[in-house]
Each structure stands twice: as C-alpha cells, then as structure tokens.
Design a protein around this motif. Sequence first.
Motif, PDB file in Angstrom:
ATOM      1  N   ARG A   1       0.850  -1.176   0.000  1.00 16.96           N
ATOM      2  CA  ARG A   1       0.000   0.000   0.000  1.00 16.96           C
ATOM      3  C   ARG A   1       0.884   1.223   0.000  1.00 16.96           C
ATOM      4  O   ARG A   1       1.968   1.202   0.563  1.00 16.96           O
ATOM      5  N   PRO A   2       0.447   2.264  -0.657  1.00 11.41           N
ATOM      6  CA  PRO A   2       1.309   3.443  -0.783  1.00 11.41           C
ATOM      7  C   PRO A   2       1.336   4.246   0.511  1.00 11.41           C
ATOM      8  O   PRO A   2       0.480   4.083   1.374  1.00 11.41           O
ATOM      9  N   THR A   3       2.301   5.131   0.610  1.00 12.17           N
ATOM     10  CA  THR A   3       2.272   6.076   1.728  1.00 12.17           C
ATOM     11  C   THR A   3       1.078   6.990   1.508  1.00 12.17           C
ATOM     12  O   THR A   3       0.606   7.154   0.373  1.00 12.17           O
ATOM     13  N   PRO A   4       0.552   7.615   2.563  1.00 16.14           N
ATOM     14  CA  PRO A   4      -0.562   8.543   2.372  1.00 16.14           C
ATOM     15  C   PRO A   4      -0.230   9.661   1.372  1.00 16.14           C
ATOM     16  O   PRO A   4      -1.084  10.071   0.583  1.00 16.14           O
ATOM     17  N   ARG A   6       1.818   9.528  -1.263  1.00 19.94           N
ATOM     18  CA  ARG A   6       1.755   9.001  -2.634  1.00 19.94           C
ATOM     19  C   ARG A   6       0.297   8.796  -3.038  1.00 19.94           C
ATOM     20  O   ARG A   6      -0.099   9.091  -4.158  1.00 19.94           O
ATOM     21  N   LEU A   7      -0.515   8.282  -2.132  1.00 21.64           N
ATOM     22  CA  LEU A   7      -1.930   8.095  -2.420  1.00 21.64           C
ATOM     23  C   LEU A   7      -2.584   9.423  -2.783  1.00 21.64           C
ATOM     24  O   LEU A   7      -3.333   9.510  -3.762  1.00 21.64           O
ATOM     25  N   ARG A 135       9.073   2.185   4.637  1.00 22.86           N
ATOM     26  CA  ARG A 135       7.639   2.466   4.788  1.00 22.86           C
ATOM     27  C   ARG A 135       6.859   2.100   3.530  1.00 22.86           C
ATOM     28  O   ARG A 135       5.641   2.063   3.545  1.00 22.86           O
ATOM     29  N   GLU A 136       7.563   1.841   2.444  1.00 19.84           N
ATOM     30  CA  GLU A 136       6.870   1.599   1.187  1.00 19.84           C
ATOM     31  C   GLU A 136       7.682   0.631   0.335  1.00 19.84           C
ATOM     32  O   GLU A 136       8.896   0.751   0.229  1.00 19.84           O
ATOM     33  N   CYS A 137       7.021  -0.314  -0.259  1.00 25.93           N
ATOM     34  CA  CYS A 137       7.645  -1.268  -1.170  1.00 25.93           C
ATOM     35  C   CYS A 137       7.898  -0.570  -2.506  1.00 25.93           C
ATOM     36  O   CYS A 137       6.987   0.056  -3.069  1.00 25.93           O
ATOM     37  N   SER A 138       9.099  -0.658  -3.044  1.00 25.04           N
ATOM     38  CA  SER A 138       9.419   0.029  -4.302  1.00 25.04           C
ATOM     39  C   SER A 138       8.606  -0.524  -5.469  1.00 25.04           C
ATOM     40  O   SER A 138       8.253   0.204  -6.387  1.00 25.04           O
ATOM     41  N   VAL A 139       8.277  -1.815  -5.442  1.00 25.37           N
ATOM     42  CA  VAL A 139       7.464  -2.411  -6.499  1.00 25.37           C
ATOM     43  C   VAL A 139       6.072  -1.787  -6.493  1.00 25.37           C
ATOM     44  O   VAL A 139       5.533  -1.389  -7.529  1.00 25.37           O
ATOM     45  N   LEU A 140       5.485  -1.667  -5.307  1.00 27.86           N
ATOM     46  CA  LEU A 140       4.167  -1.043  -5.204  1.00 27.86           C
ATOM     47  C   LEU A 140       4.225   0.437  -5.536  1.00 27.86           C
ATOM     48  O   LEU A 140       3.345   0.966  -6.219  1.00 27.86           O
ATOM     49  N   ALA A 141       5.245   1.136  -5.056  1.00 24.02           N
ATOM     50  CA  ALA A 141       5.368   2.566  -5.294  1.00 24.02           C
ATOM     51  C   ALA A 141       5.431   2.865  -6.785  1.00 24.02           C
ATOM     52  O   ALA A 141       4.746   3.768  -7.278  1.00 24.02           O
TER      53      ALA A 141
END
Length: 162
Positions: A1-4, A6-7, A135-141
């Motif tokens: 899930r993205p950081t708030p 990025r969302l 705090r964030e997966c680079s694949v998801l980001a």
Amino acid sequence: RPTPERLGKVLRRLVTETSIQWLGVHDYEDDHVTMAKKVEGMKVAVNVPFDQLVGLVGAAAVTVGPDSFITHLRGSLGLPGIAIFGTHDPQIRIRYYPKITGLWCRDVCPNSPCQIFRRDAFPGYLCPPMAEPRRECSVLATGYDQVVDLVKKRLAEDVNTG
C-alpha cells in the motif's frame, strides 16, 4: 500500500486527469482516508455495508486498488479494473479476469517477488540489504505511479469497444 502522500498524489491526478467521479472506499479510518478526504473532487466512504459495496463496485466505470475483494468481485463480474501487485504475480491471481489489468513492477527490485514484509508491523518492508524497514515497497510505489495512465487507457478502450 502506498504512503498517504503518494496516495494523495495519485488521487489528485485521477480526479483532475479523468472525466469521471471518483469514490474512495476503505474499511476503517486511517491516514490514507484522511489524505483522500483532502483531495478536492474526491468522495470517500468508510465501512460501507456489504450490499452497498457490491452495488457500488458493480456500478463503477473502473476500479483501482490492490489484490483485494474489490478486484476479484470486478473480475468475476467481467468488469474493468486496475489491480496493483507487490508480492504476488498477477497472472496467478487474476488470470481468469480479462478486464482486470494487473500492474506488477517487479523489475524495480532485484528481490521481487519477495515475501519479506512484516504483517505485524505493516507497512514495514524488510528489504535486503537495508537495516531498517522501509515504509513503502518500491514495487508497489512504482505501480501506483503508473496507475493514472493505465486508468485513462482502460477507460478509452471501454469507450471504443462499447
């Protein structure tokens, strides 16, 4: 899930770069919901009753989200959606859903697909060789950064095919 943060960026782009009304649906209040509520033109619903959620999902022009109930409901109904994947290959999870576009940017991480995220401290990714959880997966980001272009493409395809 993205950081708030990025969302918020993705939601602002979805609202301003597409001509449809966006509704964010989440099952509980958190930092992501707070961020979504700050996006002008975005509607947000929290803890929607199941029957209403199914109706909303079925009526939507397109959905965007992780590998989740909404993605599988949309796929089983033959409706379009974008599903963002991090640790699982989308072809394993959505191969029977021709209108669901799986987004998996595994090439941005040499360890993908990994199973090294901590569910007890989510989001906390123990990406080697990092000493501290990210705090964030680079694949998801990377996937979330591509969402808006995929949504616009999917909406255009649906208009052209009727």
